[in-house]
Design a protein around this motif. Structure first.
Motif, PDB file in Angstrom:
ATOM      1  N   SER A   1       0.810  -1.220   0.000  1.00  0.00           N
ATOM      2  CA  SER A   1       0.000   0.000   0.000  1.00  0.00           C
ATOM      3  C   SER A   1       0.840   1.265   0.000  1.00  0.00           C
ATOM      4  CB  SER A   1      -0.914   0.010   1.229  1.00  0.00           C
ATOM      5  OG  SER A   1      -0.161   0.180   2.422  1.00  0.00           O
ATOM      6  N   ARG A   2       2.118   1.149   0.335  1.00  0.00           N
ATOM      7  CA  ARG A   2       2.954   2.339   0.424  1.00  0.00           C
ATOM      8  C   ARG A   2       3.129   3.017  -0.930  1.00  0.00           C
ATOM      9  NH1 ARG A   2       5.860   2.972   4.957  1.00  0.00           N
ATOM     10  NH2 ARG A   2       7.533   4.061   3.873  1.00  0.00           N
ATOM     11  N   THR A   3       2.924   2.294  -2.019  1.00  0.00           N
ATOM     12  CA  THR A   3       3.143   2.862  -3.353  1.00  0.00           C
ATOM     13  C   THR A   3       1.862   3.014  -4.152  1.00  0.00           C
ATOM     14  OG1 THR A   3       3.515   0.674  -4.324  1.00  0.00           O
ATOM     15  CG2 THR A   3       5.431   1.815  -3.418  1.00  0.00           C
ATOM     16  N   ALA A   4       0.730   2.650  -3.560  1.00  0.00           N
ATOM     17  CA  ALA A   4      -0.516   2.599  -4.333  1.00  0.00           C
ATOM     18  C   ALA A   4      -0.997   3.976  -4.782  1.00  0.00           C
ATOM     19  CB  ALA A   4      -1.607   1.912  -3.510  1.00  0.00           C
ATOM     20  N   MET A   5      -0.606   5.038  -4.094  1.00  0.00           N
ATOM     21  CA  MET A   5      -1.127   6.362  -4.453  1.00  0.00           C
ATOM     22  C   MET A   5      -0.187   7.141  -5.365  1.00  0.00           C
ATOM     23  SD  MET A   5       0.939   6.616  -1.791  1.00  0.00           S
ATOM     24  CE  MET A   5       2.023   7.750  -0.935  1.00  0.00           C
ATOM     25  N   LEU A   6       0.892   6.514  -5.850  1.00  0.00           N
ATOM     26  CA  LEU A   6       1.827   7.214  -6.730  1.00  0.00           C
ATOM     27  C   LEU A   6       1.231   7.439  -8.117  1.00  0.00           C
ATOM     28  CD1 LEU A   6       5.192   5.389  -5.958  1.00  0.00           C
ATOM     29  CD2 LEU A   6       4.409   7.578  -5.074  1.00  0.00           C
ATOM     30  N   ASN A   7       1.723   8.487  -8.782  1.00  0.00           N
ATOM     31  CA  ASN A   7       1.379   8.672 -10.189  1.00  0.00           C
ATOM     32  C   ASN A   7       1.781   7.416 -10.957  1.00  0.00           C
ATOM     33  OD1 ASN A   7       0.291  11.275 -10.200  1.00  0.00           O
ATOM     34  ND2 ASN A   7       2.323  12.215 -10.213  1.00  0.00           N
ATOM     35  N   PRO A   8       0.884   6.861 -11.760  1.00  0.00           N
ATOM     36  CA  PRO A   8       1.223   5.627 -12.485  1.00  0.00           C
ATOM     37  C   PRO A   8       2.504   5.739 -13.302  1.00  0.00           C
ATOM     38  CG  PRO A   8      -1.120   6.085 -12.652  1.00  0.00           C
ATOM     39  CD  PRO A   8      -0.506   7.281 -11.997  1.00  0.00           C
ATOM     40  N   GLU A   9       2.715   6.890 -13.942  1.00  0.00           N
ATOM     41  CA  GLU A   9       3.918   7.055 -14.760  1.00  0.00           C
ATOM     42  C   GLU A   9       5.169   7.012 -13.905  1.00  0.00           C
ATOM     43  OE1 GLU A   9       5.950  10.383 -17.716  1.00  0.00           O
ATOM     44  OE2 GLU A   9       3.788  10.440 -17.367  1.00  0.00           O
ATOM     45  N   LEU A  10       5.125   7.659 -12.758  1.00  0.00           N
ATOM     46  CA  LEU A  10       6.271   7.635 -11.859  1.00  0.00           C
ATOM     47  C   LEU A  10       6.478   6.230 -11.301  1.00  0.00           C
ATOM     48  CD1 LEU A  10       8.513   9.021 -10.241  1.00  0.00           C
ATOM     49  CD2 LEU A  10       6.796   9.611  -8.507  1.00  0.00           C
ATOM     50  N   GLY A  11       5.384   5.555 -10.982  1.00  0.00           N
ATOM     51  CA  GLY A  11       5.490   4.205 -10.469  1.00  0.00           C
ATOM     52  C   GLY A  11       6.216   3.281 -11.427  1.00  0.00           C
ATOM     53  N   LYS A  12       5.917   3.420 -12.723  1.00  0.00           N
ATOM     54  CA  LYS A  12       6.610   2.608 -13.725  1.00  0.00           C
ATOM     55  C   LYS A  12       8.096   2.946 -13.767  1.00  0.00           C
ATOM     56  CE  LYS A  12       2.626   2.021 -16.802  1.00  0.00           C
ATOM     57  NZ  LYS A  12       2.061   2.345 -18.138  1.00  0.00           N
ATOM     58  N   LYS A  13       8.396   4.225 -13.671  1.00  0.00           N
ATOM     59  CA  LYS A  13       9.792   4.658 -13.743  1.00  0.00           C
ATOM     60  C   LYS A  13      10.591   4.145 -12.533  1.00  0.00           C
ATOM     61  CE  LYS A  13      10.334   8.641 -15.447  1.00  0.00           C
ATOM     62  NZ  LYS A  13      10.311  10.081 -15.697  1.00  0.00           N
TER      63      LYS A  13
ATOM     64  N   PHE B   1       9.684  -0.691  -8.827  1.00  0.00           N
ATOM     65  CA  PHE B   1       9.974  -1.207  -7.492  1.00  0.00           C
ATOM     66  C   PHE B   1      10.318  -2.687  -7.490  1.00  0.00           C
ATOM     67  CE2 PHE B   1       7.406   2.549  -6.282  1.00  0.00           C
ATOM     68  CZ  PHE B   1       8.337   3.152  -5.451  1.00  0.00           C
ATOM     69  N   ASP B   2       9.646  -3.466  -8.305  1.00  0.00           N
ATOM     70  CA  ASP B   2       9.887  -4.907  -8.293  1.00  0.00           C
ATOM     71  C   ASP B   2      11.347  -5.225  -8.597  1.00  0.00           C
ATOM     72  OD1 ASP B   2       7.267  -5.356  -7.670  1.00  0.00           O
ATOM     73  OD2 ASP B   2       6.632  -5.832  -9.712  1.00  0.00           O
ATOM     74  N   SER B   3      11.892  -4.584  -9.616  1.00  0.00           N
ATOM     75  CA  SER B   3      13.286  -4.837  -9.971  1.00  0.00           C
ATOM     76  C   SER B   3      14.230  -4.308  -8.904  1.00  0.00           C
ATOM     77  CB  SER B   3      13.615  -4.192 -11.325  1.00  0.00           C
ATOM     78  OG  SER B   3      12.862  -4.778 -12.362  1.00  0.00           O
ATOM     79  N   TYR B   4      13.913  -3.130  -8.386  1.00  0.00           N
ATOM     80  CA  TYR B   4      14.769  -2.521  -7.371  1.00  0.00           C
ATOM     81  C   TYR B   4      14.836  -3.400  -6.120  1.00  0.00           C
ATOM     82  CZ  TYR B   4      16.441   0.820  -3.876  1.00  0.00           C
ATOM     83  OH  TYR B   4      17.145   1.436  -2.872  1.00  0.00           O
ATOM     84  N   ILE B   5      13.682  -3.831  -5.645  1.00  0.00           N
ATOM     85  CA  ILE B   5      13.642  -4.649  -4.430  1.00  0.00           C
ATOM     86  C   ILE B   5      14.337  -5.989  -4.665  1.00  0.00           C
ATOM     87  CG2 ILE B   5      12.098  -5.894  -2.860  1.00  0.00           C
ATOM     88  CD1 ILE B   5      10.123  -3.508  -3.230  1.00  0.00           C
ATOM     89  N   ALA B   6      14.121  -6.569  -5.840  1.00  0.00           N
ATOM     90  CA  ALA B   6      14.777  -7.843  -6.153  1.00  0.00           C
ATOM     91  C   ALA B   6      16.293  -7.697  -6.160  1.00  0.00           C
ATOM     92  CB  ALA B   6      14.288  -8.361  -7.504  1.00  0.00           C
TER      93      ALA B   6
END
Length: 612
Positions: A414-426, A429-434
Motif C-alpha cells: 500500500s505504500r506505493t498505491a497512491m503514486l502517479n502511475p507514470e512515476l510508479g513505472k519509472k 519497485f519490483d526490480s529494485y527490491i529484487a
C-alpha cells in the motif's frame, strides 16, 4: 548525546567561513540544547551542539589536543559505555585527563590507537576527528548504526553532520532528490548508504571514512560475524541473562535523570525489571513511561498485528517492579495536528509516512523530557531474538524477498498505491527490491555444517540486523533527539547481538514461541502475564476521528497546485477523501499519512525533484 557538523576544504580557507559552520550546527540545536561550540582552522571547521549527560560542567566540545605537528580535534555524539575501563588503560599508558567525559577518552584513544579506537568502543557513537598532524578527517560510526551520520563529498573535501539538514545548510550541497532516492523512500529495503538526498550518503554502520587531499575512502571495521555456537541451551540462557544484566547496568550510567520506555511487551518489560533491580540497590525506584490513546483500552479491536491492548500489561509490570509510572494519553486532535507532523518531518528530514506511530512517539518523548534526559528503550529486541510474526510465517520465510514485505499484515504494497502511475513505472519497485534482496543475501556469512532450515533462518535474522533494524534505529534517534532526549538501546550492544545471532534458531524458539531466549533469561524480573504475552508491535490509534482529520486535511491539499502531485496521483487522493471514515483501513490510512508527509516535506524543504 549531541549533534555534530563539519566542513573540510583543502583548497579554501575555512577560517573565513565560520558563519556557515555555525549555521550548519544551529540546524541541530534541539539535539544539543545545553551548549554550542565551534573549532575552525585553515582547512577545517567543526561544530557541536551538546546535550549534557556525563561531566556536565566540563564536557564541552569540540575538544582538541595540541601537538608539535598540529591539532587533533574531535566532535562526538553518543555514549561509550566502557569509557571508564578505557580511561584507566589510557592512564596507564601515560595519558592525562582534564574531564570525566567519555569524549575526552575517545579523543585520547584516537591519539593512542588511531582509527582503531573504534574497535575498542562499546556503545553508540558517531564522531569525527580532524588530525592536523596529517591533514585528514576521520569519521567513525558505531557498529549497528544507532547514531546517525551523513556526509557529502565536495570538489575539495567533505561536508558532514549528524543529520542531512546540517549538510543542506552548506551552500555547496544541492537540495536534490532523484529517482534512486525516491525508490528507497517507498521500497523500505534500507539500502546501505542511502540518505534520500542525491548528494548525501551515510557513513555506514561499522565503518570509518577517511578524507584527505586524495579524496574519501571507507573501510569496514565490523560486520556481523558468523561462527558455530557450542554452548548448550542452559549455558546460553545464563549467558544472555548475564549479558543483559551487565548491559543495563552500564547504560544506566548518567549524571542526569533516567527512565525506561514501557509498552507492556516482553522487551521493554525485561529492561524495566532489570533496571528496577539495579536501581533498587541504590535505594531508587525506576521511572517508566508509556504512550496510550483516548479510550483505546475500552474500545480495542484485535487486528492482524495486535491481539491485545497494552495497558493491562503495563499496569502489571509497574506493580511487579514498583516503578513510578506515567501514561501519556493522546487524542486524535493531537495526533493529526499538522504542526506535530511538521516537527516529525523536520526531525527525520524525510517524509516517512508512519503517521500516528511517528507523531505519538514525538509527543511521548516531549512528555518524558519534562522529567528525564535519558531513556532506555526495547528497540531491536525483535531483530536480535526473532520476535516479528513474519519470522514464523512459512510464506514470508521462504519468499524470495525481504520477509517483512512478504507478510500480509505489514501493508508494504500500500505504500506505493497512491503514486502517479507514470512515476510508479519509472521507479520499477519490483526490480529494485529484487536487486537489493540479492545484494543483501550475498552479504550473509556461511557456517559449515548448517542445515538448510538453520541457514534460511540465519539469512532472515541477518536481513533484519543489517537492513530492517537500521530504519527503526534512525526513527528512534531522530525523533527522540528532536526533543533533546537521549534514548539508549541496550539490545544493540554488539556483544549481545553477536552472541544471539549465532545461536541456532531452535534455541531462539525452544519453547515454541518467539524470543524464547529473552523470555527465559529475564523471566525472573517479569510478571507472569508478560511472560505469557504474544508479541504486539508499537501501538496505533483505532479512533476513526484520526481518519476524519486526515481526510479534511487532504481535501485542502487537493485544491492546491502543489508539487506533491508530481509524485502522488490527485485522483487517488480524491478517492481517499471520498471513503467513509469507518472504512479507512490500515493500508488506506497509510497512504493518506504518506501523502500528507510528502506535501509538508516539499513545502518545508523545497527539494529539486529530478524525476522527469
Amino acid at each position: 548525546m549531541c549533534g555534530i557538523a563539519g566542513w573540510v576544504g583543502f583548497d579554501r580557507d575555512i577560517t573565513s567561513q565560520r558563519k556557515i559552520v555555525e549555521d550548519m550546527t544551529t540546524t541541530m540545536q534541539y539535539r544539543g540544547p545545553d551548549d554550542a561550540g565551534t573549532y575552525v582552522d585553515t582547512h577545517v571547521g567543526l561544530g557541536h551542539r551538546r546535550l549534557a549527560i556525563i561531566d556536565l560542567p566540563l564536557g564541552k566540545q569540540p575538544m582538541n589536543v595540541r601537538t608539535p605537528s598540529g591539532d587533533v580535534a574531535i566532535v562526538y555524539s553518543g555514549e561509550a559505555y566502557n569509557f571508564r575501563e578505557l580511561r584507566e588503560e589510557l592512564a596507564r599508558l601515560g595519558h592525562h585527563f582534564d574531564t570525566d567525559s567519555d569524549t575526552e577518552v575517545v579523543l585520547h584513544g584516537y591519539l593512542q590507537w588511531g582509527s582503531s579506537v573504534a574497535e575498542r568502543l562499546n556503545g553508540m557513537y558517531a564522531f569525527a576527528v580532524w588530525d592536523g598532524r596529517e591533514e585528514k578527517l576521520v569519521m567513525v560510526r558505531d557498529r549497528l548504526g544507532i547514531k546517525p551520520f551523513y556526509y557529502s563529498e565536495t570538489d575539495d573535501g567533505v561536508v558532514f553532520g549528524s543529520e542531512p539538514k546540517a549538510i543542506l545548510a552548506n551552500p555547496l550541497v544541492p537540495h536534490t532528490v532523484d529517482v534512486d532516492g525516491l525508490r528507497e523512500l517507498f521500497a523500505m529495503t534500507k539500502t546501505p548508504g542511502w540518505a534520500l538526498w542525491s548528494h548525501i550518503r551515510e557513513v555506514e554502520p561499522g565503518s570509518i571514512v577517511t578524507v584527505d587531499r586524495e579524496g574519501a575512502r571507507a573501510r569496514t571495521y565490523w560486520t556481523l560475524p558468523a561462527y558455530e555456537h557450542t554452548d548448550d541451551l542452559d549455558t546460553t540462557i545464563s549467558h544472555v541473562r548475564d549479558l543483559m544484566t551487565d548491559i543495563v547496568d552500564r547504560q544506566l550510567i548518567a549524571d542526569v535523570p533516567r527512565c525506561v520506555l514501557l509498552s507492556g511487551g516482553l522487551d521493554s518489560s525485561a529492561l524495566t525489571g532489570l533496571a528496577a533491580n539495579r536501581l533498587r540497590g541504590e535505594g531508587l525506584s525506576v521511572n517508566s513511561y508509556a504512550v496510550d490513546f483516548t479510550d483505546q483500552e475500552e474500545n480495542f479491536q484485535p487486528d492482524g498485528m495486535r491481539d491485545t491492548p497494552d495497558s493491562p500489561f503495563i499496569r502489571d509490570v509497574a506493580r511487579h517492579v514498583g516503578s513510578s509510572h506515567r501514561d501519556v494519553v493522546l487524542d486524535a486532535a493531537e495526533l493529526t495536528d499538522p504542526a506535530v507532523r511538521r516537527e516529525v518531518i523536520a526531525a527525520r528530514d524525510i517524509p516517512a509516512g508512519l503517521g500516528d506511530m511517528d507523531n505519538s512517539l514525538l509527543l511521548l518523548f516531549k512528555a518524558i523530557r519534562e522529567k528525564s534526559t535519558v531513556a532506555l528503550s526495547g528497540e531491536s529486541a525483535d531483530e536480535v531474538f526473532g520476535g516479528y510474526r513474519w519470522f514464523f510465517d512459512p510464506t514470508a520465510q521462504q519468499a524470495e524477498t525481504f520477509p517483512w514485505m512478504a507478510f500480509a499484515g505489514t501493508q508494504m504494497q500500500s505504500r506505493t498505491a497512491m503514486l502517479n502511475p507514470e512515476l510508479g513505472k519509472k521507479l520499477d519497485f519490483d526490480s529494485y527490491i529484487a536487486d537489493e534482496y540479492r545484494s543483501a543475501l550475498a552479504a550473509v556469512p556461511k557456517v559449515d555444517g548448517e542445515s538448510a532450515s538453520e541457514r534460511k533462518m540465519r539469512e532472515v535474522c541477518h536481513l533484519h540486523l543489517t537492513r530492517f533494524v537500521r530504519m527503526l534505529l534512525d526513527r528512534k534517534d531522530r525523533t527522540s533527539m528532536a526533543t533533546g532526549l537521549e534514548v539508549r538501546v541496550p539490545f544493540c550492544d554488539h556483544r549481545l547481538v553477536e552472541y544471539v545471532y549465532n545461536t541456532p534458531w531452535s534455541f531462539k524458539t525452544f519453547d515454541g514461541r518467539e524470543k524464547s531466549l529473552l523470555r527465559a533469561a529475564t523471566k525472573h524480573v517479569l510478571p507472569q502475564s508478560v511472560v505469557d504475552r504474544t508479541k504486539s508491535p508499537y501501538p496505533s490509534t483505532q479512533d476513526t476521528n484520526y481518519a476524519k482529520a486526515l481526510q479534511k486535511q487532504l481535501a485542502d491539499v487537493i485544491s492546491e497546485d502543489s508539487a506533491v502531485f508530481d509524485i502522488v496521483d490527485r485522483e487517488a487522493v480524491r478517492a481517499m477523501c471520498a471513503t467513509e471514515p469507518e472504512a479507512v483501513t490500515g493500508e488506506l490510512r497509510n497512504q493518506m499519512d504518506r501523502t500528507l508527509d510528502l506535501y509538508h516535506w516539499i513545502d518545508m524543504y523545497a527539494p529539486t525533484l529530478e524525476i522527469a
